[in-house]
Design an enzyme around this catalytic site. Structure first.
Site, PDB file in Angstrom:
ATOM      1  N   CYS A 107      -2.820  -1.444   4.778  1.00 43.49           N
ATOM      2  CA  CYS A 107      -3.898  -1.381   3.777  1.00 43.49           C
ATOM      3  C   CYS A 107      -3.829  -2.553   2.783  1.00 43.49           C
ATOM      4  O   CYS A 107      -4.173  -3.663   3.172  1.00 43.49           O
ATOM      5  CB  CYS A 107      -3.890  -0.020   3.103  1.00 43.49           C
ATOM      6  SG  CYS A 107      -5.489   0.400   2.410  1.00 43.49           S
ATOM      7  N   HIS A 123      -2.704   4.009   6.804  1.00 40.46           N
ATOM      8  CA  HIS A 123      -1.384   4.241   6.199  1.00 40.46           C
ATOM      9  C   HIS A 123      -0.542   5.179   7.055  1.00 40.46           C
ATOM     10  O   HIS A 123      -0.441   6.368   6.728  1.00 40.46           O
ATOM     11  CB  HIS A 123      -1.551   4.943   4.844  1.00 40.46           C
ATOM     12  CG  HIS A 123      -2.206   4.160   3.786  1.00 40.46           C
ATOM     13  ND1 HIS A 123      -1.501   3.397   2.883  1.00 40.46           N
ATOM     14  CD2 HIS A 123      -3.499   4.043   3.446  1.00 40.46           C
ATOM     15  CE1 HIS A 123      -2.349   2.840   2.036  1.00 40.46           C
ATOM     16  NE2 HIS A 123      -3.565   3.215   2.344  1.00 40.46           N
ATOM     17  N   GLU A 157       2.455   5.486   7.008  1.00 39.06           N
ATOM     18  CA  GLU A 157       3.595   5.932   6.189  1.00 39.06           C
ATOM     19  C   GLU A 157       3.321   7.245   5.453  1.00 39.06           C
ATOM     20  O   GLU A 157       4.246   7.874   4.957  1.00 39.06           O
ATOM     21  CB  GLU A 157       4.000   4.826   5.195  1.00 39.06           C
ATOM     22  CG  GLU A 157       3.063   4.575   4.014  1.00 39.06           C
ATOM     23  CD  GLU A 157       1.862   3.659   4.320  1.00 39.06           C
ATOM     24  OE1 GLU A 157       1.603   3.378   5.512  1.00 39.06           O
ATOM     25  OE2 GLU A 157       1.191   3.255   3.356  1.00 39.06           O
TER      26      GLU A 157
HETATM   27  N1  GLN Z   1      -8.314  -1.159  -2.073  1.00 36.40           N
HETATM   28  C1  GLN Z   1      -6.933  -1.550  -2.149  1.00 36.40           C
HETATM   29  C2  GLN Z   1      -6.801  -3.053  -2.345  1.00 36.40           C
HETATM   30  O1  GLN Z   1      -7.756  -3.759  -2.393  1.00 36.40           O
HETATM   31  C3  GLN Z   1      -6.148  -1.142  -0.938  1.00 36.40           C
HETATM   32  C4  GLN Z   1      -6.007   0.361  -0.906  1.00 36.40           C
HETATM   33  C5  GLN Z   1      -4.774   0.879  -0.278  1.00 36.40           C
HETATM   34  O2  GLN Z   1      -3.795   0.168  -0.058  1.00 36.40           O
HETATM   35  N2  GLN Z   1      -4.785   2.165  -0.053  1.00 36.40           N
HETATM   36  O3  GLN Z   1      -5.709  -3.519  -2.436  1.00 36.40           O
END
Ligand code: GLN
Length: 201
Positions: free
Chosen positions: A82, A180, A182
């Site tokens: 992410c 994710h 994790e």
């Molecule tokens: N929207 C977040 C960002 O721009 C990422 C979100 C996440 O890691 N759950 O970093």
């Protein structure tokens, strides 16, 4: 490699603990990394989920940005989930104006790509290299809007309006997912990463 690989988790912000647990379950010796000297002796590094703009800013404050970029360029294996995926991207859309990434994967990611209405979304996806479906949890997640020739697409969104969008990629020693693993208690994606680290060491 006979001994367990040592894998760091960049611990400036985000869900560091969850990655440390998943790595330990995957047969790695895992430790948090905040300072440049803590990058020494790593066989790989995980960039966690969280907020990419914050991690970017803190990486400069802690002086870890430049040495980490150097290591990524010289082939240190990395896995980003992410926000971590954003940090591994060479290009970002919908970033903050001053936002920078570490780069390494020849792709353009779009931040918060699933839209404001869809803060989080879950589905099962097929992920190349992992047997059976993986539960993909997207939380204000990016997707890869465009990838270069050297980038392998490992998974795409399977359901809903975003179906077909690229959500997992690999380029050389760098692996990234929009979702994710994790947070699901399923360490198979981390195992895939740790396996790659073992092969390279
Ligand atoms: N929207 C977040 C960002 O721009 C990422 C979100 C996440 O890691 N759950 O970093």
């Amino acid at each position: 490699m006979s001994k367990d690989p040592t894998i760091g988790v960049l611990a400036l912000q985000g869900d560091v603990r969850e990655h440390l647990v998943a790595l330990a379950e995957s047969g790695a010796t895992a430790r948090p990394v905040r300072r440049p000297e803590e990058l020494e002796g790593l066989d790989g590094i995980v960039l966690p989920g969280g907020e990419s703009t914050t991690i970017d800013k803190l990486s400069r404050i802690f002086g870890v940005r430049e040495p980490l970029i150097e290591l990524l360029r010289s082939g240190l294996p990395a896995y980003g989930s992410c926000a971590g995926m954003i940090l591994l991207a060479d290009r970002v859309l919908d970033g903050r104006p001053d936002q920078q990434t570490f780069g390494g994967i020849d792709m353009t990611v779009r931040r918060n790509a699933f839209g404001r209405q869809v803060d989080s979304f879950e589905e099962d996806v097929a992920l190349e290299g992992v047997e059976g479906d993986v539960r993909a949890v997207y939380i204000r997640a990016p997707w890869a809007e465009e990838v270069g020739e050297g980038v392998e697409v490992l998974a795409r969104v399977e359901h809903g309006p975003a179906a077909g969008k690229i959500v997992a990629v690999r380029q050389g020693a760098l692996l990234a997912t929009s979702f994710h693993p994790e947070v699901t208690g399923d360490a198979r994606v981390h195992e895939l990463f740790v396996e790659g680290v073992r092969e390279r060491s």
